[in-house]
Write a protein that holds these residues in place. Structure first.
Motif, PDB file in Angstrom:
ATOM      1  N   ALA A  71       0.765  -1.337  -0.148  1.00 24.59           N
ATOM      2  CA  ALA A  71       0.129  -0.025   0.278  1.00 24.59           C
ATOM      3  C   ALA A  71       0.807   0.545  -0.056  1.00 24.59           C
ATOM      4  O   ALA A  71       2.351   1.374   0.834  1.00 24.59           O
ATOM      5  N   ASP A  72       0.178   2.406  -0.311  1.00 31.36           N
ATOM      6  CA  ASP A  72       0.777   3.649   0.076  1.00 31.36           C
ATOM      7  C   ASP A  72       1.196   4.236   1.491  1.00 31.36           C
ATOM      8  O   ASP A  72       1.365   3.131   2.333  1.00 31.36           O
ATOM      9  N   VAL A  73       2.602   4.554   1.040  1.00 31.44           N
ATOM     10  CA  VAL A  73       3.173   5.176   2.656  1.00 31.44           C
ATOM     11  C   VAL A  73       2.890   6.331   2.425  1.00 31.44           C
ATOM     12  O   VAL A  73       1.983   7.253   2.156  1.00 31.44           O
ATOM     13  N   ASP A  74       2.185   6.280   4.221  1.00 27.85           N
ATOM     14  CA  ASP A  74       1.644   7.520   4.790  1.00 27.85           C
ATOM     15  C   ASP A  74       2.444   9.086   4.451  1.00 27.85           C
ATOM     16  O   ASP A  74       3.751   9.355   4.850  1.00 27.85           O
ATOM     17  N   PRO A  75       1.515   9.972   3.855  1.00 22.56           N
ATOM     18  CA  PRO A  75       2.017  11.210   3.311  1.00 22.56           C
ATOM     19  C   PRO A  75       2.798  12.232   4.470  1.00 22.56           C
ATOM     20  O   PRO A  75       4.106  12.574   4.345  1.00 22.56           O
ATOM     21  N   HIS A  83      -3.113  12.594  -1.338  1.00 25.83           N
ATOM     22  CA  HIS A  83      -3.590  13.575  -2.404  1.00 25.83           C
ATOM     23  C   HIS A  83      -4.755  12.565  -2.596  1.00 25.83           C
ATOM     24  O   HIS A  83      -5.007  11.752  -1.823  1.00 25.83           O
ATOM     25  N   PRO A  84      -5.925  12.772  -3.131  1.00 23.39           N
ATOM     26  CA  PRO A  84      -6.815  11.570  -3.047  1.00 23.39           C
ATOM     27  C   PRO A  84      -7.141  11.191  -3.927  1.00 23.39           C
ATOM     28  O   PRO A  84      -7.499  10.162  -3.344  1.00 23.39           O
ATOM     29  N   ARG A  85      -5.970  10.516  -4.562  1.00 20.89           N
ATOM     30  CA  ARG A  85      -5.810   9.046  -4.375  1.00 20.89           C
ATOM     31  C   ARG A  85      -4.673   8.475  -3.956  1.00 20.89           C
ATOM     32  O   ARG A  85      -4.597   7.373  -4.169  1.00 20.89           O
ATOM     33  N   SER A 128      10.833  12.470  -0.813  1.00 21.52           N
ATOM     34  CA  SER A 128       9.837  12.943  -1.210  1.00 21.52           C
ATOM     35  C   SER A 128       8.853  11.810  -2.405  1.00 21.52           C
ATOM     36  O   SER A 128       9.560  11.809  -2.826  1.00 21.52           O
ATOM     37  N   LEU A 129       7.366  11.795  -2.277  1.00 24.71           N
ATOM     38  CA  LEU A 129       7.101  11.126  -3.333  1.00 24.71           C
ATOM     39  C   LEU A 129       6.133  12.313  -4.321  1.00 24.71           C
ATOM     40  O   LEU A 129       5.714  12.817  -3.954  1.00 24.71           O
ATOM     41  N   ASP A 130       5.924  11.377  -5.478  1.00 20.87           N
ATOM     42  CA  ASP A 130       4.772  12.366  -6.378  1.00 20.87           C
ATOM     43  C   ASP A 130       3.322  11.691  -5.681  1.00 20.87           C
ATOM     44  O   ASP A 130       3.953  10.482  -6.574  1.00 20.87           O
ATOM     45  N   GLN A 131       2.650  11.755  -5.204  1.00 22.51           N
ATOM     46  CA  GLN A 131       1.678  11.078  -5.091  1.00 22.51           C
ATOM     47  C   GLN A 131       0.729  10.544  -6.317  1.00 22.51           C
ATOM     48  O   GLN A 131       0.159   8.740  -5.599  1.00 22.51           O
TER      49      GLN A 131
END
Length: 241
Positions: A71-75, A83-85, A128-131
């Protein structure tokens, strides 16, 4: 398999169904363990653990580590609003894998990050990431949706460890809607034709590599074989010390 290096694989913790059961479980696609075994390592699964000091204990018994996809990393881990996605992050897994990365760095343990693993390793380094990568590149070829992998053409950076392991250019299996934007302390090792960073590595002698693609889906990619070789050298050095 006597003397084969022990490779830790981080796992999901999800609701899962099998046989008559439908309950919380620690799971990981079998391809990871099969790829480690096929390249000469012994796989061991590492579910999230919350005990203080557990990561140091685990790393002390490993010869190599794979930070797997998921799953995505916690921003919040890289100081951003969601991000909404961006969805479905697992705080327990983030904390566990970050602790493993701390312990691995202190011990000089060989590490390979896969997909989410690469993103977490960038966040761990203060990057950092591009979400939502489609916002940046204008297409969804890196993750076509559902349980399918996208096929992405990747060009490696000459002189990098990744280039030495997989060659100048290859097509890889990807499934990511996020990607690494900044990666302090890491060297860019491969990019997709659209500019997306697809691999990075820490300069120096330590095997510390991360890729956005899924090398466990193709045994000939060479990355897991490279990790297992590095793990074997690490184990031999530890035995001699």
């Amino acid at each position: 398999m006597t003397g084969a290096p022990l490779i830790g694989l981080t796992t999901y913790r999800e609701q899962a169904a099998w046989g008559v059961w439908d309950q919380r479980a620690d799971v990981l696609p079998t391809q990871y363990a099969e790829a480690v075994e096929a390249t000469g390592g012994v796989p061991v699964l590492l579910p999230p653990v919350g005990q203080v000091g557990a990561a140091d204990v685990v790393v002390g018994r490993l010869d190599g580590l794979v930070v797997s996809g998921g799953a995505d990393v916690d921003p919040a881990r890289y100081g951003a609003a969601p991000h909404p996605r961006t969805a479905g992050w697992r705080s327990d897994r983030d904390a566990w894998e970050l602790a493993l990365l701390d312990a691995a760095a202190a011990a000089g343990l060989p590490v390979l990050g896969v997909c989410r693993g690469m993103q977490l390793m960038a966040a761990h380094a203060g990057g950092s990431l591009d979400q939502h990568t489609p916002d940046v590149v204008g297409h969804e070829e890196h993750s076509p949706g559902g349980d399918a992998f996208g096929r992405t053409a990747v060009r490696t950076v000459p002189g990098t460890l990744v280039a030495g392991l997989v060659g100048e250019r290859l097509d890889v299996a990807c499934h990511h809607h996020q990607s690494v934007a900044t990666h302090p302390g890491w060297v860019a090792a491969a990019r997709a034709d659209d500019g997306t960073l697809e691999a990075m590595e820490v300069p120096g002698d330590r095997f510390c590599v991360a890729v956005q693609w899924h090398p466990e889906t193709a045994a000939d990619v060479g990355l897991l074989a490279g990790l297992v070789r590095a793990a074997a050298s690490y184990a031999a050095g530890r035995a001699d010390s």
